[in-house]
Design a protein around this motif. Structure first.
Motif, PDB file in Angstrom:
ATOM      1  N   TYR A   1      -4.447  -3.861   0.295  1.00 48.65           N
ATOM      2  CA  TYR A   1      -4.348  -5.254  -0.111  1.00 48.65           C
ATOM      3  C   TYR A   1      -4.658  -6.147   1.090  1.00 48.65           C
ATOM      4  O   TYR A   1      -4.263  -5.842   2.211  1.00 48.65           O
ATOM      5  CB  TYR A   1      -2.940  -5.584  -0.604  1.00 48.65           C
ATOM      6  CG  TYR A   1      -2.521  -4.859  -1.857  1.00 48.65           C
ATOM      7  CD1 TYR A   1      -2.678  -5.440  -3.115  1.00 48.65           C
ATOM      8  CD2 TYR A   1      -1.942  -3.592  -1.788  1.00 48.65           C
ATOM      9  CE1 TYR A   1      -2.271  -4.775  -4.269  1.00 48.65           C
ATOM     10  CE2 TYR A   1      -1.537  -2.921  -2.933  1.00 48.65           C
ATOM     11  CZ  TYR A   1      -1.708  -3.519  -4.167  1.00 48.65           C
ATOM     12  OH  TYR A   1      -1.306  -2.863  -5.300  1.00 48.65           O
ATOM     13  N   GLY A   2      -5.363  -7.243   0.855  1.00 49.32           N
ATOM     14  CA  GLY A   2      -5.572  -8.237   1.896  1.00 49.32           C
ATOM     15  C   GLY A   2      -6.727  -7.957   2.821  1.00 49.32           C
ATOM     16  O   GLY A   2      -6.963  -8.720   3.761  1.00 49.32           O
ATOM     17  N   ARG A   3      -7.451  -6.858   2.590  1.00 51.06           N
ATOM     18  CA  ARG A   3      -8.606  -6.589   3.443  1.00 51.06           C
ATOM     19  C   ARG A   3      -9.685  -7.636   3.222  1.00 51.06           C
ATOM     20  O   ARG A   3     -10.369  -8.057   4.136  1.00 51.06           O
ATOM     21  CB  ARG A   3      -9.157  -5.187   3.145  1.00 51.06           C
ATOM     22  CG  ARG A   3     -10.252  -4.759   4.089  1.00 51.06           C
ATOM     23  CD  ARG A   3     -10.627  -3.308   3.880  1.00 51.06           C
ATOM     24  NE  ARG A   3     -11.309  -3.085   2.613  1.00 51.06           N
ATOM     25  CZ  ARG A   3     -11.710  -1.884   2.196  1.00 51.06           C
ATOM     26  NH1 ARG A   3     -11.453  -0.822   2.916  1.00 51.06           N
ATOM     27  NH2 ARG A   3     -12.341  -1.752   1.038  1.00 51.06           N
TER      28      ARG A   3
ATOM     29  N   GLN B   1     -11.030 -10.086  -3.138  1.00 49.81           N
ATOM     30  CA  GLN B   1     -11.050  -8.883  -3.962  1.00 49.81           C
ATOM     31  C   GLN B   1      -9.633  -8.450  -4.330  1.00 49.81           C
ATOM     32  O   GLN B   1      -8.664  -8.780  -3.637  1.00 49.81           O
ATOM     33  CB  GLN B   1     -11.743  -7.741  -3.210  1.00 49.81           C
ATOM     34  CG  GLN B   1     -13.210  -7.990  -2.913  1.00 49.81           C
ATOM     35  CD  GLN B   1     -13.842  -6.831  -2.167  1.00 49.81           C
ATOM     36  OE1 GLN B   1     -13.146  -5.902  -1.755  1.00 49.81           O
ATOM     37  NE2 GLN B   1     -15.140  -6.868  -2.001  1.00 49.81           N
ATOM     38  N   VAL B   2      -9.534  -7.686  -5.406  1.00 51.55           N
ATOM     39  CA  VAL B   2      -8.264  -7.058  -5.773  1.00 51.55           C
ATOM     40  C   VAL B   2      -8.054  -5.852  -4.871  1.00 51.55           C
ATOM     41  O   VAL B   2      -8.878  -5.540  -4.012  1.00 51.55           O
ATOM     42  CB  VAL B   2      -8.279  -6.635  -7.255  1.00 51.55           C
ATOM     43  CG1 VAL B   2      -8.400  -7.859  -8.144  1.00 51.55           C
ATOM     44  CG2 VAL B   2      -9.410  -5.649  -7.524  1.00 51.55           C
ATOM     45  N   ALA B   3      -6.928  -5.158  -5.054  1.00 54.21           N
ATOM     46  CA  ALA B   3      -6.634  -3.984  -4.231  1.00 54.21           C
ATOM     47  C   ALA B   3      -7.752  -2.949  -4.332  1.00 54.21           C
ATOM     48  O   ALA B   3      -8.356  -2.756  -5.381  1.00 54.21           O
ATOM     49  CB  ALA B   3      -5.319  -3.371  -4.681  1.00 54.21           C
TER      50      ALA B   3
ATOM     51  N   GLU C   1      -8.827   1.084  -3.710  1.00 55.08           N
ATOM     52  CA  GLU C   1      -8.307   2.443  -3.586  1.00 55.08           C
ATOM     53  C   GLU C   1      -9.409   3.349  -3.056  1.00 55.08           C
ATOM     54  O   GLU C   1     -10.537   3.343  -3.578  1.00 55.08           O
ATOM     55  CB  GLU C   1      -7.809   2.965  -4.937  1.00 55.08           C
ATOM     56  CG  GLU C   1      -6.618   2.197  -5.485  1.00 55.08           C
ATOM     57  CD  GLU C   1      -5.970   2.917  -6.651  1.00 55.08           C
ATOM     58  OE1 GLU C   1      -5.911   4.165  -6.626  1.00 55.08           O
ATOM     59  OE2 GLU C   1      -5.526   2.226  -7.590  1.00 55.08           O
TER      60      GLU C   1
ATOM     61  N   GLU D   1       0.287   2.492   0.645  1.00 55.15           N
ATOM     62  CA  GLU D   1      -0.067   1.118   0.306  1.00 55.15           C
ATOM     63  C   GLU D   1      -0.156   0.327   1.606  1.00 55.15           C
ATOM     64  O   GLU D   1       0.827   0.228   2.348  1.00 55.15           O
ATOM     65  CB  GLU D   1       0.996   0.520  -0.609  1.00 55.15           C
ATOM     66  CG  GLU D   1       0.761  -0.932  -0.966  1.00 55.15           C
ATOM     67  CD  GLU D   1       1.924  -1.498  -1.774  1.00 55.15           C
ATOM     68  OE1 GLU D   1       2.065  -1.114  -2.956  1.00 55.15           O
ATOM     69  OE2 GLU D   1       2.694  -2.296  -1.204  1.00 55.15           O
TER      70      GLU D   1
ATOM     71  N   ARG E   1      -0.936  -3.290   3.416  1.00 58.62           N
ATOM     72  CA  ARG E   1      -1.031  -4.739   3.187  1.00 58.62           C
ATOM     73  C   ARG E   1      -1.330  -5.413   4.516  1.00 58.62           C
ATOM     74  O   ARG E   1      -0.508  -5.377   5.435  1.00 58.62           O
ATOM     75  CB  ARG E   1       0.259  -5.288   2.573  1.00 58.62           C
ATOM     76  CG  ARG E   1       0.486  -4.816   1.136  1.00 58.62           C
ATOM     77  CD  ARG E   1       1.687  -5.475   0.489  1.00 58.62           C
ATOM     78  NE  ARG E   1       1.856  -5.036  -0.893  1.00 58.62           N
ATOM     79  CZ  ARG E   1       1.321  -5.635  -1.952  1.00 58.62           C
ATOM     80  NH1 ARG E   1       0.582  -6.732  -1.771  1.00 58.62           N
ATOM     81  NH2 ARG E   1       1.516  -5.172  -3.171  1.00 58.62           N
TER      82      ARG E   1
ATOM     83  N   ARG F   1      -0.694  -4.932   9.876  1.00 59.94           N
ATOM     84  CA  ARG F   1      -0.536  -4.516   8.494  1.00 59.94           C
ATOM     85  C   ARG F   1       0.790  -3.815   8.325  1.00 59.94           C
ATOM     86  O   ARG F   1       1.405  -3.362   9.295  1.00 59.94           O
ATOM     87  CB  ARG F   1      -1.667  -3.568   8.093  1.00 59.94           C
ATOM     88  CG  ARG F   1      -1.575  -2.196   8.760  1.00 59.94           C
ATOM     89  CD  ARG F   1      -2.798  -1.361   8.525  1.00 59.94           C
ATOM     90  NE  ARG F   1      -2.617   0.011   9.006  1.00 59.94           N
ATOM     91  CZ  ARG F   1      -3.600   0.886   9.137  1.00 59.94           C
ATOM     92  NH1 ARG F   1      -4.839   0.542   8.821  1.00 59.94           N
ATOM     93  NH2 ARG F   1      -3.355   2.119   9.563  1.00 59.94           N
TER      94      ARG F   1
END
Length: 318
Positions: free
Chosen positions: A16-18, A22-24, A26, A89, A91, A98
């Motif tokens: 998240y947050g990259r 965009q959404v998460a 995987e 996960e 973030r 992070r």
């Protein structure tokens, strides 16, 4: 053909947050970044052997990920074990900060399980991706019985796990004993602060325990090295007693990188490239500069899939 063994952990990342747009995301993380860097940086007379285990839930994906690597030793494959694989996960709060939350988890290696896999290896790279790949006793047994060069990235050994799975910084007990298990040692700035009051203090401990070179990575600022007397790079020092003399230290500035790129895996790419260049015979300053270039290139690529192509300057298939 010479072989470098790679100890680490396959991790399935949810990031998240990259990229705020965009959404998460995987994708594979963990040791996969180092594997991509080895595939790009090793010379044609070297190949890598992944000494990794993967949970049953992700074993087919892990085997698929390894297909297509050019420097992968024939017959190499992750070892499937009946545990849920590591999933993390991530973030991001900034480009270099992070949080990590872990679910699942593969148990660490035992000496009896690892010992037969070390036969025939000319070098060994250990990245404590999960933090439990080796306990101190197993690391000490490797040091006692394996006589090739050993590279150790302490990584998540400096992270504890809360009941929620959140990874939190923790000081490292037995710093000197862990240093004694490696010839070449890599930590980042935060990890260093959990081991000693300042870099010189950690260097004094590491070099007193026969570490040939300690590197503290500093993100976008580059990396600082502390080289033992007589260490110039390459591997000609293997098997020789450490010399007396002055310790050399300097900051090697980072290569320019995209400030809006993806920093995930940069430390792993850096270490694998640095070690690959030392195995090729490079002086350590040249090896560090090559590692900086590879880490900067990694910032311009999303994820570990196709990373080796990108690091070689080829079009990534992803």
């Amino acid at each position: 053909m010479r072989r470098v063994g790679v100890i680490g952990t396959f991790v399935w990342d949810v990031i998240y947050g990259r990229d705020p747009r965009q959404v998460a995301v995987e994708e594979w993380g963990g040791i996969t970044y180092a594997l991509g860097a080895f595939d790009a940086a090793l010379t044609p007379d070297w190949e890598f052997v992944p000494l990794v285990r993967v949970g049953t839930d992700l074993a087919p994906r892990a085997r698929e990920f390894l297909r297509g690597f050019r420097r992968l030793a024939p017959g190499s494959a992750p070892i499937e074990v009946p545990y849920p694989n590591n999933r993390v996960e991530l973030r991001y709060s900034s480009a270099e900060r992070r949080s990590e939350r872990l679910t699942g988890g593969i148990p660490g290696w035992s000496w009896l399980g690892l010992k037969p896999l070390l036969h025939g290896l000319d070098a060994l790279y250990v990245n404590m991706i999960a933090g439990n790949e080796l306990d101190l006793e197993t690391a000490q047994l490797i040091r006692q019985h394996y006589h090739g060069p050993i590279y150790l990235d302490l990584h998540s050994l400096l992270l504890g796990i809360e009941p929620t799975g959140l990874r939190v910084p923790r000081p490292l007990a037995n710093v000197g004993a862990w240093c004694r298990c490696a010839d070449l040692l890599q930590v980042n700035e935060d990890e260093m602060a959990l081991m000693a009051p300042d870099p010189m203090a950690l260097a004094a401990t590491a070099l007193a325990e026969s570490v040939r070179c300690l590197v503290v990575t500093l993100g976008s600022r580059g990396a600082v090295y502390f080289a033992a007397p007589g260490f110039d790079g390459g591997t000609d020092w293997v098997g020789q007693e450490p010399r007396l003399g002055a310790v050399r230290t300097a900051l090697v500035p980072a290569a320019p990188a995209d400030p809006d790129g993806d920093p995930t895996g940069c430390g792993d790419v850096w270490g694998a490239t640095y070690f690959s260049r030392l195995l090729a015979g490079d002086k350590f300053g040249d090896a560090m500069r090559a590692a900086h270039v590879a880490a900067a290139r990694n910032v311009g690529h999303r994820g570990a899939a196709g990373l080796a192509h990108h690091l070689r300057g080829e079009l990534s298939p992803t």
